[in-house]
Design a protein around this motif. Sequence first.
Motif, PDB file in Angstrom:
ATOM      1  N   ASP A  48      45.566  69.493 -25.546  1.00 26.20           N
ATOM      2  CA  ASP A  48      45.674  69.544 -24.092  1.00 26.20           C
ATOM      3  C   ASP A  48      45.147  68.223 -23.540  1.00 26.20           C
ATOM      4  O   ASP A  48      44.603  67.397 -24.280  1.00 26.20           O
ATOM      5  N   TYR A  49      45.320  67.995 -22.228  1.00 29.16           N
ATOM      6  CA  TYR A  49      44.848  66.759 -21.615  1.00 29.16           C
ATOM      7  C   TYR A  49      44.406  67.023 -20.178  1.00 29.16           C
ATOM      8  O   TYR A  49      44.808  68.004 -19.553  1.00 29.16           O
TER       9      TYR A  49
ATOM     10  N   ASP B 158      47.690  57.852 -15.242  1.00 29.89           N
ATOM     11  CA  ASP B 158      48.436  58.955 -14.678  1.00 29.89           C
ATOM     12  C   ASP B 158      49.914  58.708 -14.910  1.00 29.89           C
ATOM     13  O   ASP B 158      50.533  57.877 -14.253  1.00 29.89           O
TER      14      ASP B 158
ATOM     15  N   THR C 224      42.032  60.989 -19.730  1.00 29.06           N
ATOM     16  CA  THR C 224      42.583  59.667 -19.464  1.00 29.06           C
ATOM     17  C   THR C 224      42.478  59.319 -17.993  1.00 29.06           C
ATOM     18  O   THR C 224      42.594  60.185 -17.125  1.00 29.06           O
TER      19      THR C 224
ATOM     20  N   ALA D 200      49.527  61.530 -25.785  1.00 27.13           N
ATOM     21  CA  ALA D 200      48.331  62.283 -26.156  1.00 27.13           C
ATOM     22  C   ALA D 200      48.711  63.536 -26.954  1.00 27.13           C
ATOM     23  O   ALA D 200      48.130  63.836 -27.999  1.00 27.13           O
ATOM     24  N   LEU D 201      49.715  64.262 -26.477  1.00 26.75           N
ATOM     25  CA  LEU D 201      50.143  65.478 -27.167  1.00 26.75           C
ATOM     26  C   LEU D 201      50.830  65.158 -28.488  1.00 26.75           C
ATOM     27  O   LEU D 201      50.655  65.875 -29.485  1.00 26.75           O
TER      28      LEU D 201
ATOM     29  N   ASP E  54      51.922  58.693 -20.948  1.00 26.20           N
ATOM     30  CA  ASP E  54      50.571  58.773 -21.504  1.00 26.20           C
ATOM     31  C   ASP E  54      50.241  60.203 -21.922  1.00 26.20           C
ATOM     32  O   ASP E  54      49.642  60.437 -22.983  1.00 26.20           O
ATOM     33  N   GLU E  55      50.619  61.162 -21.078  1.00 25.42           N
ATOM     34  CA  GLU E  55      50.364  62.557 -21.410  1.00 25.42           C
ATOM     35  C   GLU E  55      51.159  62.971 -22.657  1.00 25.42           C
ATOM     36  O   GLU E  55      50.646  63.680 -23.529  1.00 25.42           O
TER      37      GLU E  55
ATOM     38  N   GLU F 139      53.643  60.424 -17.219  1.00 28.31           N
ATOM     39  CA  GLU F 139      54.187  61.337 -18.207  1.00 28.31           C
ATOM     40  C   GLU F 139      54.149  60.758 -19.615  1.00 28.31           C
ATOM     41  O   GLU F 139      53.912  61.479 -20.585  1.00 28.31           O
TER      42      GLU F 139
ATOM     43  N   THR G  26      43.576  64.488 -16.543  1.00 29.10           N
ATOM     44  CA  THR G  26      43.571  63.156 -15.948  1.00 29.10           C
ATOM     45  C   THR G  26      42.347  62.997 -15.058  1.00 29.10           C
ATOM     46  O   THR G  26      42.053  63.866 -14.236  1.00 29.10           O
TER      47      THR G  26
END
Length: 244
Positions: free
Chosen positions: A98-99, A83, A80, A91-92, A87-88, A85, A101
Amino acid sequence: MVRILVVDDEKRLAAGLKKGLEAEGFATDVALTGTDGLWMARENPYDAIVLDIMLPGMNGYKVCATLREERNWTPILMLTAKDGELDEAEALDTGADDYLTKPFSHIVLVARLRALLRRGAKERPVVLEAGDLRLDPVARRVFRGDRELELTAREMALLEFFLRHKGEVLSKHEILSHVWDYDFEGDPNIVEVYVRRLRNKLDPPALRGAGSIPRGAPQGAGSNQRSSITTLRGAGYRLADGLG
């Protein structure tokens, strides 16, 4: 070896990822839209997926969620440009494993992929072994007993695929699908060429009892021959589980 799908609409980035991953020994396919990525993930047995979030057609969250709803558990590394928390976390929560940036380090990307591969299947050891044959995928080193073998990138990829499926019969089609990429249109007999090269490096003549087998005999024939990779006519190839 390992087959990776990259889904990213930034053509230069996708091309760079494909080149870099192939240099590490991964067979890599690319999709430029979410809808194409979803179709390819459904139709092909990938070992891991590198998935961007902001995609045309269908965003990465939806692609990931759809695959999980269909019980497709291929490990997914989400990319992605955002940036934050939330968005992360999204995703999870949609099923990514995992991800990363953007911008990200290629070294970190490869390390994350290898970690996912170790966790994502029935058995993903750090060092792959079959008897006295050992391959360290991270260090890119292969040993047969105390002897280190010098392999090309393609030979290394082929051996890793065999080791991840030791004892199993692998067809020529399966080998092409995982060790070469999705768009390969060359002569499928290239598999025979590379299996022969790999076999000669794993089992040099001094260890195979060269000269004890008649010309034209099938691979693996003869009581004095130590052959790591056996050819099963009409079926494929098999790496012996217990080598000595």
